[in-house]
Design an enzyme around this catalytic site. Structure first.
Site, PDB file in Angstrom:
ATOM      1  N   CYS A 167       6.677   8.434 -11.319  1.00 54.15           N
ATOM      2  CA  CYS A 167       5.976   8.196 -12.583  1.00 54.15           C
ATOM      3  C   CYS A 167       6.173   6.806 -13.160  1.00 54.15           C
ATOM      4  O   CYS A 167       5.212   6.162 -13.591  1.00 54.15           O
ATOM      5  CB  CYS A 167       6.375   9.248 -13.615  1.00 54.15           C
ATOM      6  SG  CYS A 167       8.090   9.150 -14.199  1.00 54.15           S
ATOM      7  N   ASP A 186      -2.355   9.834 -16.936  1.00 56.40           N
ATOM      8  CA  ASP A 186      -1.112  10.131 -16.221  1.00 56.40           C
ATOM      9  C   ASP A 186      -1.417  10.273 -14.734  1.00 56.40           C
ATOM     10  O   ASP A 186      -1.881  11.318 -14.275  1.00 56.40           O
ATOM     11  CB  ASP A 186      -0.484  11.410 -16.765  1.00 56.40           C
ATOM     12  CG  ASP A 186       0.951  11.599 -16.301  1.00 56.40           C
ATOM     13  OD1 ASP A 186       1.345  10.945 -15.312  1.00 56.40           O
ATOM     14  OD2 ASP A 186       1.683  12.397 -16.925  1.00 56.40           O
ATOM     15  N   ARG A 198       0.825  -1.220   0.000  1.00 59.74           N
ATOM     16  CA  ARG A 198       0.000   0.000   0.000  1.00 59.74           C
ATOM     17  C   ARG A 198       0.856   1.265   0.000  1.00 59.74           C
ATOM     18  O   ARG A 198       0.576   2.234   0.698  1.00 59.74           O
ATOM     19  CB  ARG A 198      -0.979  -0.004   1.171  1.00 59.74           C
ATOM     20  CG  ARG A 198      -1.893  -1.211   1.175  1.00 59.74           C
ATOM     21  CD  ARG A 198      -2.921  -1.142   2.267  1.00 59.74           C
ATOM     22  NE  ARG A 198      -3.939  -0.127   2.001  1.00 59.74           N
ATOM     23  CZ  ARG A 198      -4.991  -0.310   1.193  1.00 59.74           C
ATOM     24  NH1 ARG A 198      -5.161  -1.466   0.574  1.00 59.74           N
ATOM     25  NH2 ARG A 198      -5.877   0.654   1.026  1.00 59.74           N
TER      26      ARG A 198
END
Length: 272
Positions: free
Chosen positions: A70, A124, A65
């Site tokens: 990115c 994104d 978790r």
């Protein structure tokens, strides 16, 4: 990604298993991801290796978790979308710096997603403060979103006057990143992830950040020992945390991240 892993990922997002890979499903999953899974670079400062492989990313984002930056967030989100039947293509981008200079190749990873009801979308969930919903990939006009006014435009000819296929993504008129349209695979981004994890030139190596979209459409960010709460109207309230226990409590209560010690900024290992 097997059925059990997909189900666990959807539970992480608080989402039901969709019947079809539609644009409405994509929009819901995109927003839920931004709310549930923080954008964070804590692994760099906890001495944890960044591994761009399916099992490792699932263990981190779903099992532990945690969040990620990115390459991790869009990488694993792309895996989920593909498992749900979406047409997913990984794209590389170079991020614009403060002076308008483009960053390194493979600076950023974003997703082009096709849905069963037509259309291509730029998804994104790994850029920090960005669009709350996917952007229409082929739309060149303004796209209004809770995160701002976005545009996707052709980048124009290069210095030799040759027209290219790259796209610039803008928010409120400011260029955010230059997106290549050539399909990539996750392994292409390993060098970029290593650079951002180790270079003192990279802002990821110089400070800690943990951020997520809140239920009201605002944002909560913990950078170093400063908690910043941004309201939907853009107003900000910042507070400095004192003790390590306050910092650990903020990670746990605001982002759902349980740590046994505060990350220590490492500052990178390469020569600038």
């Amino acid at each position: 990604m097997n059925t059990a892993q997909v189900d666990a990922y959807l539970r992480r997002l608080g989402a039901a298993h969709p019947a079809w890979p539609t644009v409405e499903v994509l929009r819901e999953l995109h927003l839920r991801h931004l709310r549930a899974v923080p954008f964070e670079n804590l692994s760099i400062h906890l001495g944890e290796e960044i591994v761009l492989e399916e099992k490792h990313l699932l263990d981190k984002v779903v099992g532990a978790r945690r969040g990620g930056f990115c390459y991790e967030l869009n990488g694993v989100f792309g895996m989920l979308l593909a498992a749900l039947g979406f047409d997913v293509v990984l794209l590389a981008a170079r991020v614009y710096g403060d002076e308008g200079r483009l960053g390194i190749p493979y600076d950023h990873l974003a997703l082009r997603v096709g849905t069963v009801d037509g259309g291509m979308w730029l998804a994104d969930v790994g850029f920090g403060a960005h669009s709350h919903y996917p952007l229409a990939f082929e739309e060149r006009g303004e796209q209004r979103d809770p995160g701002g006014v976005f545009r996707i435009v052709e980048s124009g000819p290069d210095k030799a006057g040759v027209a290219g296929t790259d796209l610039d993504v803008l928010i409120d008129g400011k260029r955010q990143y230059r997106l290549e349209t050539r399909p990539r695979v996750l392994g292409d981004f390993v060098a970029g992830a290593w650079w951002h994890s180790t270079s003192p030139v990279s802002h990821f190596a110089r400070s800690t950040v943990c951020s997520r979209v809140t239920e009201d459409g605002g944002r909560t960010t913990l950078s170093g020992r400063t908690v910043t709460v941004t309201a939907p109207d853009g107003k900000r309230e910042a507070r400095e945390l004192g003790s390590d226990e306050e910092v650990l409590t903020a990670y746990r209560e605001r982002f759902g991240i349980a740590l046994d010690h505060v990350p220590t900024v490492r500052g990178g290992t390469l020569k600038a």
